[in-house]
Structure formats: structure tokens, C-alpha cells
Design a protein around this motif. Sequence first.
Motif, PDB file in Angstrom:
ATOM      1  N   LYS A   1       7.971  -1.260   3.851  1.00 26.13           N
ATOM      2  CA  LYS A   1       7.714  -1.178   5.493  1.00 26.13           C
ATOM      3  C   LYS A   1       7.125   0.138   5.699  1.00 26.13           C
ATOM      4  O   LYS A   1       6.658   0.374   7.112  1.00 26.13           O
ATOM      5  CB  LYS A   1       9.336  -0.939   6.114  1.00 26.13           C
ATOM      6  CG  LYS A   1      10.244  -2.026   5.857  1.00 26.13           C
ATOM      7  CD  LYS A   1       9.774  -3.150   6.786  1.00 26.13           C
ATOM      8  CE  LYS A   1      10.567  -4.396   6.714  1.00 26.13           C
ATOM      9  NZ  LYS A   1      10.180  -5.772   7.041  1.00 26.13           N
ATOM     10  N   HIS A   2       6.471   0.944   4.797  1.00 23.42           N
ATOM     11  CA  HIS A   2       5.752   2.088   5.343  1.00 23.42           C
ATOM     12  C   HIS A   2       4.565   1.907   5.912  1.00 23.42           C
ATOM     13  O   HIS A   2       4.038   2.678   6.840  1.00 23.42           O
ATOM     14  CB  HIS A   2       5.467   2.794   3.986  1.00 23.42           C
ATOM     15  CG  HIS A   2       6.610   3.422   3.202  1.00 23.42           C
ATOM     16  ND1 HIS A   2       6.626   4.117   1.945  1.00 23.42           N
ATOM     17  CD2 HIS A   2       7.823   3.993   3.687  1.00 23.42           C
ATOM     18  CE1 HIS A   2       7.611   4.696   1.913  1.00 23.42           C
ATOM     19  NE2 HIS A   2       8.178   4.631   2.961  1.00 23.42           N
ATOM     20  N   TRP A   3       3.816   0.705   5.798  1.00 19.11           N
ATOM     21  CA  TRP A   3       2.489   0.485   6.277  1.00 19.11           C
ATOM     22  C   TRP A   3       2.695   0.170   7.973  1.00 19.11           C
ATOM     23  O   TRP A   3       1.759   0.241   8.590  1.00 19.11           O
ATOM     24  CB  TRP A   3       1.832  -1.035   5.705  1.00 19.11           C
ATOM     25  CG  TRP A   3       2.802  -2.325   5.925  1.00 19.11           C
ATOM     26  CD1 TRP A   3       3.654  -2.743   5.346  1.00 19.11           C
ATOM     27  CD2 TRP A   3       2.417  -3.290   6.952  1.00 19.11           C
ATOM     28  NE1 TRP A   3       4.285  -3.892   5.573  1.00 19.11           N
ATOM     29  CE2 TRP A   3       3.250  -4.049   6.756  1.00 19.11           C
ATOM     30  CE3 TRP A   3       1.427  -3.116   8.152  1.00 19.11           C
ATOM     31  CZ2 TRP A   3       3.408  -5.224   7.785  1.00 19.11           C
ATOM     32  CZ3 TRP A   3       1.652  -4.165   9.044  1.00 19.11           C
ATOM     33  CH2 TRP A   3       2.777  -5.299   8.663  1.00 19.11           C
ATOM     34  N   LYS A   4       4.002  -0.115   8.289  1.00 19.41           N
ATOM     35  CA  LYS A   4       4.348  -0.193   9.506  1.00 19.41           C
ATOM     36  C   LYS A   4       4.499   0.839  10.405  1.00 19.41           C
ATOM     37  O   LYS A   4       4.792   1.136  11.548  1.00 19.41           O
ATOM     38  CB  LYS A   4       5.676  -1.295   9.754  1.00 19.41           C
ATOM     39  CG  LYS A   4       5.327  -2.483   9.472  1.00 19.41           C
ATOM     40  CD  LYS A   4       6.450  -3.423   9.954  1.00 19.41           C
ATOM     41  CE  LYS A   4       6.439  -4.982   9.596  1.00 19.41           C
ATOM     42  NZ  LYS A   4       7.302  -5.744  10.260  1.00 19.41           N
ATOM     43  N   TYR A   5       4.710   2.173   9.687  1.00 17.77           N
ATOM     44  CA  TYR A   5       4.917   3.335  10.118  1.00 17.77           C
ATOM     45  C   TYR A   5       3.709   4.267  10.230  1.00 17.77           C
ATOM     46  O   TYR A   5       2.632   4.147   9.521  1.00 17.77           O
ATOM     47  CB  TYR A   5       5.888   3.990   9.194  1.00 17.77           C
ATOM     48  CG  TYR A   5       6.440   5.399   9.648  1.00 17.77           C
ATOM     49  CD1 TYR A   5       7.476   5.702  10.575  1.00 17.77           C
ATOM     50  CD2 TYR A   5       5.566   6.676   9.420  1.00 17.77           C
ATOM     51  CE1 TYR A   5       7.735   6.862  11.126  1.00 17.77           C
ATOM     52  CE2 TYR A   5       5.961   7.789   9.804  1.00 17.77           C
ATOM     53  CZ  TYR A   5       7.146   7.869  10.812  1.00 17.77           C
ATOM     54  OH  TYR A   5       7.355   9.175  11.412  1.00 17.77           O
TER      55      TYR A   5
ATOM     56  N   PRO B   1       0.811  -1.146  -0.106  1.00 13.45           N
ATOM     57  CA  PRO B   1      -0.004   0.168  -0.109  1.00 13.45           C
ATOM     58  C   PRO B   1       0.804   1.161  -0.135  1.00 13.45           C
ATOM     59  O   PRO B   1       1.896   1.312   0.733  1.00 13.45           O
ATOM     60  CB  PRO B   1      -0.857  -0.090   1.159  1.00 13.45           C
ATOM     61  CG  PRO B   1       0.046  -0.932   2.141  1.00 13.45           C
ATOM     62  CD  PRO B   1       0.636  -1.659   1.243  1.00 13.45           C
TER      63      PRO B   1
ATOM     64  N   PHE C   1       1.211   9.066   4.642  1.00 15.53           N
ATOM     65  CA  PHE C   1       1.852  10.087   5.191  1.00 15.53           C
ATOM     66  C   PHE C   1       3.065  10.649   4.080  1.00 15.53           C
ATOM     67  O   PHE C   1       3.234  10.028   3.190  1.00 15.53           O
ATOM     68  CB  PHE C   1       2.404  10.000   6.526  1.00 15.53           C
ATOM     69  CG  PHE C   1       3.350   8.659   6.301  1.00 15.53           C
ATOM     70  CD1 PHE C   1       4.579   8.879   6.077  1.00 15.53           C
ATOM     71  CD2 PHE C   1       2.712   7.520   6.829  1.00 15.53           C
ATOM     72  CE1 PHE C   1       5.446   7.592   6.084  1.00 15.53           C
ATOM     73  CE2 PHE C   1       3.622   6.314   6.728  1.00 15.53           C
ATOM     74  CZ  PHE C   1       4.956   6.292   6.320  1.00 15.53           C
TER      75      PHE C   1
END
Lengths: 288, 288
Positions: free
Chosen positions: B205-209, A272, A276
Amino acid sequence: MAARSEQEFWAGEPRALLRVGPGFRLADVDPGSTPGFDGVEKDNADEALASGVDVLSDLQERLFANSRSGDPRRVLLVLQAMDTAGKGGIVRHVVGAVDPHGIRLYAFKAPTEEERSHDFLWRVRKRLPDAGLIGVFDRSHYEDVLVGRVRALAPEAEIEDRYGRIQRFEQELVDADTTIVKVMLHIGSDDQKERLAERLERPDKHWKYNPGDIDERMQWPAYQQAYQIALERTSTDAAPWFVVPAEKKWYARLAVQHLLIDALQRLDLSWPPASFDVEAEKARLAAT
Amino acid sequence: MAARSEQEFWAGEPRALLRVGPGFRLADVDPGSTPGFDGVEKDNADEALASGVDVLSDLQERLFANSRSGDPRRVLLVLQAMDTAGKGGIVRHVVGAVDPHGIRLYAFKAPTEEERSHDFLWRVRKRLPDAGLIGVFDRSHYEDVLVGRVRALAPEAEIEDRYGRIQRFEQELVDADTTIVKVMLHIGSDDQKERLAERLERPDKHWKYNPGDIDERMQWPAYQQAYQIALERTSTDAAPWFVVPAEKKWYARLAVQHLLIDALQRLDLSWPPASFDVEAEKARLAAT
């Protein structure tokens, strides 16, 4: 030598080869066969399973990640089988190889008094996976047309009615973004005898044995017939059945792993996009 | 060369070395240290973890097996940590290595409106493991004295009162045959900065942020203080805390695995005796 990718181990597609379609006859499936698997050695199977673990884990994480930004999709694996066919091994070696946070596993037992006082689908609805999860049913609503039929646990007209209700229930799940993968692990009566004998031989397996297992075993032909009817009547385009030969445990695990991988690949899951401003966040972090 | 057993990798006991006792100061714990581990190489750690997987799986199965014949015992692993400290890795690599049927995992999020309308322990009680299971809390009732304290989510007197209520709650669980293993994964502020930066660098890893992660990070000293207070006041003989240095992820995984193994070994779990006449069942089976 380069490691083989998960797909390369298959000469034919389990999704096509194992699917219950028109004219399917359970009695014609050889429990010892290994449809589509390009290899016969046990070592080869271990390598294939390990290779699939990484693929499945990656797909599961993508499914989960997407749900965080509102993607409603989820997967439901339904496992049905005669005793000792290897459901436990599938849960341990296929399901157990992915992140526990991404799994919703439930083992259905004989219904409680409260559950029996409701429609047979009532308890099943409570265990459906949330968005982003892979739900796993170890036994399921199909028990209500399997043991339900063999043991006449409900009036005949009620049992007959359930096939249609299951079809509509599953269609409803599919409409609500659930991909359903229904698997029957298929063993022969002799395989079961051997496996029950092993449980009786080994003190560390006694806890898995129940004298009722023999009572059920004595109804083997009736169960096979109940499976035949259930498979015929509920293998729909929306939620097809796959019958997986399970005499060779390594094959059953590989095949179920591949069916899951295949189902997830069809969801075409990209990561996804960030919700942000990445650069702004980098600057905020740097300032701490 | 013979494989080393899980125990041989340890020169000292994590249970003793990591335990929060009188005079404990979180600030004195080096997040990069590896107390008790007899080895420094990453490969060595992989070997140790793999060796522990078999030991832990065997113990988990025994715990589960015994519950089938009425043994009420169960285990509860409580995981607490600052963001990015590696709770996910523990769940994936330590918890995820045993049979999913034997695990009851729950990740506590910010409480819902319904949950907030009840006592803070209300939602926790609903997620306790049944007999025979290893429950895993990814975050827990401790959030109510951590973020609860730092963000003043409840009146000060209420927060103060919670330490005693947690002690009594945990004593009650222990009295009801639960072995509690409480683990705080400890990282430094710089480690966290690096790990958050990695999440921002990698699109997968963006979804974890979450931008809120930085807001929390800016309260680092207040969180460390809240942990210090919670550890001091709730590390009891019945349910001690273990602070696990977690800068080296491999160490944290090994240490938590070992703490779990140790807790299960203390239960002295033999295989339950058969609840049926084995010879009679063999004869019944042979006759089918």
C-alpha cells in the motif's frame, strides 16, 4: 476442497497453443475447440474465470503502482473479430473485472471525416495507454486492412503498404515499453448466423443489430481471407497474434484472461519501494 | 429462500435520507451510521451489493441502448471525499461492476500548467460524458472550492465567485439532459488516521501513500469547513448533494449504488424500438 489456482486450469499454454506462427492457416482453426483448457464443464469455467480475476487484478495494480514511481511500462490488448464473436463479453467479463482506473478502453468506429483526413494510424496514436495502464482496443488499426481491404476503402498499393507500417508502428510501441497482446476471436459463419438471429428475436437486443451487419456477413469469405493475410503479415516476435476459438464464449474469456495474466507475469512486477521514510511518516501521522 | 431484490434491502430512501437540504450540518452526520439500510451484517451487505449489480447493469445498458437511437440523456456521478474515504472502492465495486463501455471515468489531479491557464471549469468540460454514458468524476470542479479555499490557491473573491459559477454550470448540464449525482463520502478524522496507518504498515500500500497526505490531514477542520460551505451553497434542486457516511465501506458502496440505481430508474428507460423491419431482416439473414 481447496480452490484451484488460475494456472492449474491449464494443461497447455495458450500463449504457445494459440499463437499465429509460420504456416498458420485460419481455416484450420476449429472455432469450437478449447486448446489447453483442462476441463470441459461450464461450472469449471466459471471457477477458473473467478480465480483468474484475483490474479489479474493484483497484477494490474502492481503495474499501476510501479508507474507512480516512474516505471514506463504499459500493456495494450487489441481485440479484433467478426461481428457477434464476443468482443463485448471480453470487455465486460475480463477487462471489466479489474479496477476501472487501470484501464484505458477505446472502441474504434468507422473513422470520422477528420480522422480520414489523416494517416490511418493518427487516431490510433491518440488512444494509446499511458504508463501503468492496460489499454484495450475494441477494434483497432487492423480495421484498415480488414474492412479497408474487403471494401477497397483505399487504393490497393496503400492497403499493401499498411502491413509494413503496422509492423513498424507496433515495434515502436514495444520499444517504448508497451507489451502488445493481439487477439482475434474466431467464430464460424454458422455461429454468427445463430447469434444474429438471437439479436433479431430479442427486443432487448435489437439496439445491437444493424442491417449493415448482413451486408458484412455476405462478405464472409473475403473477410476470412483479409484476416488470414493480416495475421500472416503482422504476427511478429515483437507483437504476435493469438487466434482464440470463440464459439464457446466461456473458453474465449478464459483464454484472453490467461493471455493477459501471462503477459503481465512476464513483466515481473514487484511492489515499488516506498519513496519516503516509512518510520518518519509513521511518527508524523502519530503526532496528528 | 428466494433472493431479495435490491430494493428490499432498504427501509428508507437514501435519496431522501442522505440529501443535503436547508440547515444541513456536516458536523452532525455520524460517519459510522447506515441510514436506511435494513440490515447490519456484512454478509447481508454483500448480498445486497450483488443484487444491485444486476439492476444497475441492466439500467446502464438501457441508457446506452437509447443513446444509439438519438436519446441525449446521460448521467454524471461526482465523487468527493477526504483522502482514504473510499472513492477508489466505489469506483472498483460500484462503477466497476457495469460494462466498461458504458462508463466514462476521469480522475482529476492537481491541474497542469495548461489547465491553470484556463478557467477552472475548462478541464472539467472536456471530461463530460457523451450521451448514453455514465460519467464518473473522481474528484472534480469542487476541488477548486475545497483545496482551492483551504490553500488559498486563488484570490478570495474568485473562490467566492466559483460557487455561483458551479451552480450555473451544473444547471447548464441538467438542461442538456445530464442527471447529476453528487456524492461526498464522509469519514471521521480518526478513521482517516487508521487508514493512513494501514497504508504505512503494508508495503503493497506504500504506493498509495504520499507525505503530502499528512499536510492535508493537518488542515482537517479547514477542509470540513470548506465542505460545509460547498455543500450548503451548491446543493440545488437541479443537482443536489448526498453525504454518504463512509466509515463502513460496505454501506458507502451500497448507498452510492442505490443512488445511481434510483437516478437511472427515474429516467424510465425502456428498450428502444427497432429502427429496422425485424421480419425483413430475419428473412435476409435466413437467406445467407
